[in-house]
Design a protein around this motif. Structure first.
Motif, PDB file in Angstrom:
ATOM      1  N   TRP A   1       0.813  -1.219   0.000  1.00  0.00           N
ATOM      2  CA  TRP A   1       0.000   0.000   0.000  1.00  0.00           C
ATOM      3  C   TRP A   1       0.848   1.272   0.000  1.00  0.00           C
ATOM      4  O   TRP A   1       0.300   2.375   0.114  1.00  0.00           O
ATOM      5  CB  TRP A   1      -0.952   0.010   1.205  1.00  0.00           C
ATOM      6  N   GLY A   2       2.154   1.132  -0.123  1.00  0.00           N
ATOM      7  CA  GLY A   2       3.016   2.302  -0.167  1.00  0.00           C
ATOM      8  C   GLY A   2       3.606   2.499  -1.548  1.00  0.00           C
ATOM      9  O   GLY A   2       3.919   1.526  -2.243  1.00  0.00           O
ATOM     10  N   PRO A   3       3.786   3.756  -2.002  1.00  0.00           N
ATOM     11  CA  PRO A   3       4.448   4.001  -3.279  1.00  0.00           C
ATOM     12  C   PRO A   3       5.955   3.840  -3.145  1.00  0.00           C
ATOM     13  O   PRO A   3       6.538   4.138  -2.096  1.00  0.00           O
ATOM     14  CB  PRO A   3       4.078   5.450  -3.594  1.00  0.00           C
ATOM     15  N   THR A   4       6.583   3.341  -4.172  1.00  0.00           N
ATOM     16  CA  THR A   4       8.033   3.155  -4.170  1.00  0.00           C
ATOM     17  C   THR A   4       8.603   3.525  -5.536  1.00  0.00           C
ATOM     18  O   THR A   4       7.886   3.521  -6.545  1.00  0.00           O
ATOM     19  CB  THR A   4       8.421   1.703  -3.858  1.00  0.00           C
ATOM     20  N   LEU A   5       9.889   3.811  -5.549  1.00  0.00           N
ATOM     21  CA  LEU A   5      10.611   4.084  -6.793  1.00  0.00           C
ATOM     22  C   LEU A   5      11.783   3.121  -6.904  1.00  0.00           C
ATOM     23  O   LEU A   5      12.559   2.955  -5.956  1.00  0.00           O
ATOM     24  CB  LEU A   5      11.134   5.523  -6.805  1.00  0.00           C
ATOM     25  N   SER A   6      11.901   2.490  -8.069  1.00  0.00           N
ATOM     26  CA  SER A   6      13.066   1.664  -8.378  1.00  0.00           C
ATOM     27  C   SER A   6      13.681   2.171  -9.675  1.00  0.00           C
ATOM     28  O   SER A   6      12.959   2.431 -10.642  1.00  0.00           O
ATOM     29  CB  SER A   6      12.677   0.189  -8.553  1.00  0.00           C
ATOM     30  N   ILE A   7      14.990   2.325  -9.691  1.00  0.00           N
ATOM     31  CA  ILE A   7      15.701   2.667 -10.924  1.00  0.00           C
ATOM     32  C   ILE A   7      16.055   1.353 -11.595  1.00  0.00           C
ATOM     33  O   ILE A   7      16.890   0.588 -11.100  1.00  0.00           O
ATOM     34  CB  ILE A   7      16.976   3.480 -10.637  1.00  0.00           C
ATOM     35  N   ILE A   8      15.421   1.061 -12.717  1.00  0.00           N
ATOM     36  CA  ILE A   8      15.552  -0.272 -13.303  1.00  0.00           C
ATOM     37  C   ILE A   8      16.383  -0.293 -14.577  1.00  0.00           C
ATOM     38  O   ILE A   8      16.591  -1.361 -15.157  1.00  0.00           O
ATOM     39  CB  ILE A   8      14.165  -0.878 -13.571  1.00  0.00           C
ATOM     40  N   GLY A   9      16.869   0.863 -15.029  1.00  0.00           N
ATOM     41  CA  GLY A   9      17.695   0.888 -16.229  1.00  0.00           C
ATOM     42  C   GLY A   9      18.415   2.213 -16.351  1.00  0.00           C
ATOM     43  O   GLY A   9      18.013   3.216 -15.749  1.00  0.00           O
ATOM     44  N   ALA A  10      19.502   2.223 -17.113  1.00  0.00           N
ATOM     45  CA  ALA A  10      20.280   3.445 -17.287  1.00  0.00           C
ATOM     46  C   ALA A  10      20.969   3.435 -18.643  1.00  0.00           C
ATOM     47  O   ALA A  10      21.259   2.369 -19.211  1.00  0.00           O
ATOM     48  CB  ALA A  10      21.314   3.597 -16.173  1.00  0.00           C
ATOM     49  N   ASP A  11      21.247   4.645 -19.155  1.00  0.00           N
ATOM     50  CA  ASP A  11      22.012   4.803 -20.385  1.00  0.00           C
ATOM     51  C   ASP A  11      22.854   6.067 -20.247  1.00  0.00           C
ATOM     52  O   ASP A  11      22.588   6.915 -19.380  1.00  0.00           O
ATOM     53  CB  ASP A  11      21.077   4.906 -21.593  1.00  0.00           C
ATOM     54  N   GLY A  12      23.858   6.179 -21.109  1.00  0.00           N
ATOM     55  CA  GLY A  12      24.750   7.324 -21.046  1.00  0.00           C
ATOM     56  C   GLY A  12      25.908   7.128 -20.103  1.00  0.00           C
ATOM     57  O   GLY A  12      26.753   8.015 -19.954  1.00  0.00           O
ATOM     58  N   LEU A  13      25.958   5.978 -19.453  1.00  0.00           N
ATOM     59  CA  LEU A  13      27.033   5.659 -18.507  1.00  0.00           C
ATOM     60  C   LEU A  13      27.870   4.527 -19.082  1.00  0.00           C
ATOM     61  O   LEU A  13      27.375   3.402 -19.223  1.00  0.00           O
ATOM     62  CB  LEU A  13      26.451   5.237 -17.155  1.00  0.00           C
ATOM     63  N   PRO A  14      29.133   4.769 -19.396  1.00  0.00           N
ATOM     64  CA  PRO A  14      29.959   3.679 -19.916  1.00  0.00           C
ATOM     65  C   PRO A  14      30.270   2.674 -18.817  1.00  0.00           C
ATOM     66  O   PRO A  14      30.178   2.972 -17.625  1.00  0.00           O
ATOM     67  CB  PRO A  14      31.230   4.395 -20.380  1.00  0.00           C
ATOM     68  N   LEU A  15      30.647   1.480 -19.234  1.00  0.00           N
ATOM     69  CA  LEU A  15      31.118   0.494 -18.269  1.00  0.00           C
ATOM     70  C   LEU A  15      32.390   1.019 -17.606  1.00  0.00           C
ATOM     71  O   LEU A  15      33.148   1.783 -18.213  1.00  0.00           O
ATOM     72  CB  LEU A  15      31.398  -0.837 -18.962  1.00  0.00           C
ATOM     73  N   PRO A  16      32.630   0.639 -16.343  1.00  0.00           N
ATOM     74  CA  PRO A  16      33.820   1.157 -15.650  1.00  0.00           C
ATOM     75  C   PRO A  16      35.110   0.997 -16.447  1.00  0.00           C
ATOM     76  O   PRO A  16      35.954   1.896 -16.457  1.00  0.00           O
ATOM     77  CB  PRO A  16      33.846   0.341 -14.361  1.00  0.00           C
ATOM     78  N   ALA A  17      35.263  -0.131 -17.122  1.00  0.00           N
ATOM     79  CA  ALA A  17      36.494  -0.358 -17.887  1.00  0.00           C
ATOM     80  C   ALA A  17      36.630   0.590 -19.075  1.00  0.00           C
ATOM     81  O   ALA A  17      37.741   0.796 -19.585  1.00  0.00           O
ATOM     82  CB  ALA A  17      36.536  -1.809 -18.364  1.00  0.00           C
ATOM     83  N   ASP A  18      35.512   1.149 -19.505  1.00  0.00           N
ATOM     84  CA  ASP A  18      35.521   2.037 -20.669  1.00  0.00           C
ATOM     85  C   ASP A  18      35.435   3.507 -20.290  1.00  0.00           C
ATOM     86  O   ASP A  18      35.370   4.377 -21.167  1.00  0.00           O
ATOM     87  CB  ASP A  18      34.342   1.700 -21.589  1.00  0.00           C
ATOM     88  N   ALA A  19      35.414   3.809 -19.009  1.00  0.00           N
ATOM     89  CA  ALA A  19      35.162   5.177 -18.559  1.00  0.00           C
ATOM     90  C   ALA A  19      36.428   6.026 -18.661  1.00  0.00           C
ATOM     91  O   ALA A  19      37.426   5.762 -17.993  1.00  0.00           O
ATOM     92  CB  ALA A  19      34.635   5.174 -17.128  1.00  0.00           C
ATOM     93  N   GLY A  20      36.365   7.051 -19.505  1.00  0.00           N
ATOM     94  CA  GLY A  20      37.445   8.022 -19.591  1.00  0.00           C
ATOM     95  C   GLY A  20      37.065   9.297 -18.864  1.00  0.00           C
ATOM     96  O   GLY A  20      35.958   9.425 -18.321  1.00  0.00           O
ATOM     97  N   ASN A  21      37.972  10.255 -18.849  1.00  0.00           N
ATOM     98  CA  ASN A  21      37.707  11.532 -18.183  1.00  0.00           C
ATOM     99  C   ASN A  21      36.864  12.421 -19.084  1.00  0.00           C
ATOM    100  O   ASN A  21      37.364  13.369 -19.713  1.00  0.00           O
ATOM    101  CB  ASN A  21      39.021  12.222 -17.810  1.00  0.00           C
ATOM    102  N   VAL A  22      35.598  12.084 -19.141  1.00  0.00           N
ATOM    103  CA  VAL A  22      34.657  12.779 -20.027  1.00  0.00           C
ATOM    104  C   VAL A  22      33.468  13.265 -19.220  1.00  0.00           C
ATOM    105  O   VAL A  22      32.905  12.504 -18.418  1.00  0.00           O
ATOM    106  CB  VAL A  22      34.180  11.847 -21.164  1.00  0.00           C
ATOM    107  N   LEU A  23      33.102  14.510 -19.412  1.00  0.00           N
ATOM    108  CA  LEU A  23      31.837  14.993 -18.876  1.00  0.00           C
ATOM    109  C   LEU A  23      30.774  14.588 -19.901  1.00  0.00           C
ATOM    110  O   LEU A  23      30.748  15.109 -21.026  1.00  0.00           O
ATOM    111  CB  LEU A  23      31.853  16.501 -18.662  1.00  0.00           C
ATOM    112  N   ARG A  24      29.970  13.656 -19.501  1.00  0.00           N
ATOM    113  CA  ARG A  24      29.036  13.020 -20.434  1.00  0.00           C
ATOM    114  C   ARG A  24      27.929  13.976 -20.878  1.00  0.00           C
ATOM    115  O   ARG A  24      27.471  14.807 -20.083  1.00  0.00           O
ATOM    116  CB  ARG A  24      28.410  11.780 -19.787  1.00  0.00           C
TER     117      ARG A  24
END
Length: 475
Positions: A313-336
């Protein structure tokens, strides 16, 4: 027709499951009938159609007298299997009992235990493993077995229509058009049975008395046309992630998880609060039982009643997906240039999902920090469901099933997920009785690795449905 002897009914159901249901259901598990939301090429791939055709063929081979089977398919929509079984003689006035399930499946996902995978049926320790076994491929089989067992033991049933859709895991976008299309054929629906729900344990029968609604939004915050070296532009260009955090702060208190959108809150009916307290007393620990917490992680609250209230009976929020974020191994010093999150809200059963979506849209798009661009896509919403009161005949049938089949009283359960079918049918048939139950229970693992059906419990649910259909015909 007199009273159906419960032991004989159970023995018949057991034989049907062992000899007929499990072999065919196992073959159904092997069909990768992934729901359209997860397979854009579902029509060309043909797996959804194959799953529907497989179940249709099995039902046709059962030879139920007068049964009419049809795969209904409106243009551009998933197929729907409709099975129309006439009433036993003398019980035509009972109205239509509409029994619901679905034949589409969640994606396979990785991480299954050794010797298991989504499309290989395995029976182990009293469970049938594989995607779609418990959610919800067994439903049509259970409905047919219940009807066959009644007929074999002198029971009765009104007209039964089994409706098996193929897009439930995608939010049932095709269901309302089909129900509207078939309204005249369905006639006077006086009982709706949904077998796509579950239980808190396998010791008793559980009735689902509420389902949460939902709102889902894909939100993108854009600050640049292309990414830039973070050392050169940070401090000048706002981070899209930080802007997203500020927008989320308008919606959710990150310290507590409390949702700040007023349209997502309702008063919990006193009767439902009492049922929750009774269920927690009957099966202590059920709310968090089986959840694979990482070592040392605690639930949001230690109060079991509060856990159930939060989840139903309570409202909830789940973040179930994302984009625009590279994998850690691919992350360079970029302001996305952008951050995209998929926001999945669960709403109380009686909340207005359209109003909630409108409020979320306003919160995310009004006075956006720095003038960042916000785009909302793939928005959807669905109302929840709060069950109507049980009629005396249905309550008596459930009392009988509880004692004779499960050896104890039934209990109630609110479910934190959504079944759009229930709210839709409740609106179309406000005078009908509703029974939502099912075999999804601890360890069933719907939507995740190692999905399985507890076979003995599914048999008992089948017997209970038979007893309800018998009572529906005779009340």
């Amino acid at each position: 027709m007199g009273r159906v002897e419960p032991t004989a009914l159970f023995n018949t159901v057991t034989g049907l499951w062992d000899d007929a249901v499990l072999p065919s259901l196992s073959e159904f598990v092997a069909i990768p009938a992934v729901s359209p939301a997860f397979d854009p090429d579902w029509a060309a791939n043909g797996h959804v159609a194959a799953g529907v055709a497989h179940v249709r063929a099995w039902i046709a081979d059962r030879g139920l007298p007068g049964a009419e089977l049809e795969i209904v398919q409106l243009p551009g929509r998933t197929p729907l299997l409709l099975v129309d079984i006439p009433a036993t003689p003398g019980h035509e006035d009972a109205g239509t009992a509409l029994l619901y399930g679905h034949l589409d499946k969640q994606p396979p996902v990785g991480g299954w235990a050794d010797g298991l995978d989504a499309w290989t049926p395995v029976i182990r320790d009293g469970r049938l493993y594989g995607r779609g076994a418990a959610d919800d491929g067994y439903a049509g089989y259970a409905a047919i077995a219940a009807i066959e067992a009644l007929r074999a033991n002198g029971g009765a049933h009104g007209r039964c229509v089994i409706m098996l859709e193929a897009c439930e895991e995608s939010g049932s976008p095709d269901l309302e058009p089909y129900v509207r299309h078939l309204t005249d054929r369905l006639g006077r629906v006086s009982l709706v049975v949904c077998l796509d729900s579950g239980s808190a344990d396998y010791e008793r029968m559980w009735l689902t008395t509420s389902l949460r609604g939902m709102v889902q939004v894909t939100a993108t915050v854009k600050v640049l046309n292309s990414g830039q070296h973070s050392g050169m532009v940070s401090g000048i260009v706002p981070s899209s992630f930080r802007v997203m955090r500020q927008l989320l702060d308008r919606i959710e208190d990150s310290a507590t998880g409390h949702i700040k959108i007023a349209e997502m809150h309702v008063d919990v009916p006193a009767g439902r609060q009492g049922e929750i307290q009774e269920s927690v007393a009957t099966a202590p620990g059920f709310a968090s039982a089986g959840i694979p917490f990482a070592d040392g992680v605690a639930p949001v609250t230690g109060d079991e009643v509060e856990q159930v209230l939060n989840n139903t009976w309570g409202p909830t929020l789940s973040i179930i997906g994302a984009d625009g974020l590279p994998l850690p191994a691919d992350a360079g010093n970029v302001l996305r240039p952008f951050t995209t999150l998929v926001l999945s809200f669960r709403l109380p059963p009686t909340a207005d999902s359209a109003a909630a979506l409108e409020a979320v849209t306003k919160a995310l798009t009004t006075d956006v920090p720095y003038g960042a661009h916000v785009e909302l896509t793939r928005t959807e919403h669905a109302d929840g469901w709060n069950a109507p009161d049980l009629a005396p005949w249905l309550r008596a049938a459930l009392d009988s099933a509880g004692q004779e089949v499960f050896g104890g009283p039934w209990r109630t359960l609110g479910v934190g997920g959504s079944i759009p079918f229930m709210g839709l049918l409740n609106g179309i048939y406000p005078d009908a009785q509703f029974l939502a139950t099912g075999a999804l229970g601890p360890g069933s693992n719907a939507h995740v690795p190692d999905e399985s059906l507890h076979i003995d419990y599914a048999k008992k649910i089948t017997v209970a449905i038979a007893k309800v259909l018998d009572a529906h015909a005779k009340h």
